[in-house]
Write a protein that holds these residues in place. Structure first.
Motif, short mmCIF file in Angstrom:
data_model
loop_
_atom_site.label_atom_id
_atom_site.label_comp_id
_atom_site.label_asym_id
_atom_site.label_seq_id
_atom_site.Cartn_x
_atom_site.Cartn_y
_atom_site.Cartn_z
N LEU A 10 5.30 -27.77 -1.14
CA LEU A 10 4.89 -28.79 -2.10
C LEU A 10 6.10 -29.60 -2.53
O LEU A 10 7.20 -29.07 -2.58
CB LEU A 10 4.31 -28.12 -3.36
CG LEU A 10 3.11 -27.22 -3.17
CD1 LEU A 10 2.85 -26.41 -4.44
CD2 LEU A 10 1.88 -28.03 -2.81
N GLU A 11 5.86 -30.85 -2.87
CA GLU A 11 6.96 -31.65 -3.41
C GLU A 11 7.26 -31.10 -4.80
O GLU A 11 6.39 -31.07 -5.68
CB GLU A 11 6.58 -33.13 -3.47
CG GLU A 11 7.65 -34.03 -3.98
CD GLU A 11 8.96 -33.91 -3.23
OE1 GLU A 11 10.02 -34.03 -3.87
OE2 GLU A 11 8.95 -33.69 -2.00
N GLN A 64 -1.59 -23.02 2.53
CA GLN A 64 -1.80 -21.63 2.92
C GLN A 64 -0.51 -20.82 2.99
O GLN A 64 -0.47 -19.67 2.57
CB GLN A 64 -2.54 -21.57 4.25
CG GLN A 64 -3.98 -22.04 4.13
CD GLN A 64 -4.72 -21.90 5.42
OE1 GLN A 64 -4.74 -20.84 6.02
NE2 GLN A 64 -5.34 -22.99 5.87
N ALA A 65 0.56 -21.40 3.50
CA ALA A 65 1.84 -20.66 3.58
C ALA A 65 2.38 -20.40 2.17
O ALA A 65 2.82 -19.29 1.87
CB ALA A 65 2.86 -21.43 4.41
N GLU A 66 2.32 -21.40 1.31
CA GLU A 66 2.80 -21.21 -0.06
C GLU A 66 1.99 -20.13 -0.77
O GLU A 66 2.54 -19.27 -1.45
CB GLU A 66 2.72 -22.53 -0.85
CG GLU A 66 3.55 -22.54 -2.12
CD GLU A 66 2.98 -21.70 -3.26
OE1 GLU A 66 3.78 -21.04 -3.92
OE2 GLU A 66 1.76 -21.72 -3.49
N TRP A 72 6.93 -21.30 -3.76
CA TRP A 72 7.32 -22.30 -4.72
C TRP A 72 8.16 -21.69 -5.83
O TRP A 72 7.85 -20.60 -6.28
CB TRP A 72 6.08 -22.98 -5.33
CG TRP A 72 6.42 -24.23 -6.05
CD1 TRP A 72 6.45 -25.50 -5.52
CD2 TRP A 72 6.81 -24.36 -7.40
NE1 TRP A 72 6.83 -26.39 -6.47
CE2 TRP A 72 7.07 -25.71 -7.65
CE3 TRP A 72 7.00 -23.47 -8.45
CZ2 TRP A 72 7.48 -26.19 -8.88
CZ3 TRP A 72 7.42 -23.95 -9.68
CH2 TRP A 72 7.64 -25.30 -9.88
N PRO A 73 9.23 -22.28 -6.32
CA PRO A 73 9.72 -23.58 -5.89
C PRO A 73 10.46 -23.52 -4.57
O PRO A 73 10.37 -24.41 -3.77
CB PRO A 73 10.64 -24.00 -7.03
CG PRO A 73 11.17 -22.72 -7.58
CD PRO A 73 10.06 -21.72 -7.40
N SER A 89 13.80 -13.35 -1.42
CA SER A 89 14.73 -13.64 -2.51
C SER A 89 13.97 -13.92 -3.79
O SER A 89 12.77 -14.15 -3.80
CB SER A 89 15.60 -14.85 -2.16
OG SER A 89 14.86 -16.05 -2.28
N LYS A 90 14.72 -13.95 -4.88
CA LYS A 90 14.16 -14.45 -6.13
C LYS A 90 14.07 -15.96 -5.98
O LYS A 90 14.65 -16.54 -5.07
CB LYS A 90 15.07 -14.05 -7.29
CG LYS A 90 15.07 -12.55 -7.52
CD LYS A 90 15.94 -12.19 -8.69
CE LYS A 90 15.89 -10.67 -8.86
NZ LYS A 90 16.78 -10.21 -9.91
N PRO A 91 13.32 -16.63 -6.87
CA PRO A 91 13.19 -18.09 -6.74
C PRO A 91 14.55 -18.78 -6.71
O PRO A 91 15.45 -18.41 -7.45
CB PRO A 91 12.40 -18.48 -7.99
CG PRO A 91 11.64 -17.26 -8.37
CD PRO A 91 12.55 -16.11 -7.99
N GLY A 92 14.65 -19.76 -5.85
CA GLY A 92 15.89 -20.50 -5.70
C GLY A 92 15.93 -21.72 -6.57
O GLY A 92 14.95 -22.05 -7.21
#
Length: 112
Positions: A10-11, A64-66, A72-73, A89-92
């Motif tokens: 997603l943007e 679907q992948a998200e 996200w993010p 990983s934790k969110p980047g």
């Protein structure tokens, strides 16, 4: 032995929702894509702007992948055979720890 991919989902900061000053400064200003063609255009622009040098894939418009991987993010993943998650990983970007990913890769390669 390992393939690397970026997956555009997603943007993160669309101009029709909210804009970050860093996006304005860097000239990365896109509205939320309204169809697959717009998503492909924005993904391509982001890949070029970020200087990504490995293949990039684009999530479908149903995300679907998200949804499957909670991307996200943004996150780093190591996915093994059959889609098994070996590292997440934790969110980047602040949750990215390249040493942790490198260790997971070494462990995975040693096991095969």
């Amino acid at each position: 032995k390992i393939d690397f991919y970026a997956v555009y989902i997603l943007e993160a900061h669309p101009t029709d929702v909210w804009t970050m000053q860093s996006n304005v400064r860097d000239g990365v200003l896109f509205r939320s894509p309204r169809d697959e063609a717009e998503r492909a255009f924005v993904a391509g622009a982001c890949v070029r702007k970020l200087g990504i040098k490995f293949p990039a894939l684009i999530d479908d418009f149903e995300n679907q992948a998200e949804s499957a991987y909670t991307g996200w993010p943004d996150r780093l993943y190591l996915i093994g055979h059959g889609g098994r998650i070996l590292y997440k990983s934790k969110p980047g970007p602040f949750g990215f720890h390249p040493k942790d990913l490198a260790e997971a890769i070494k462990t995975s390669l040693a096991a095969n």
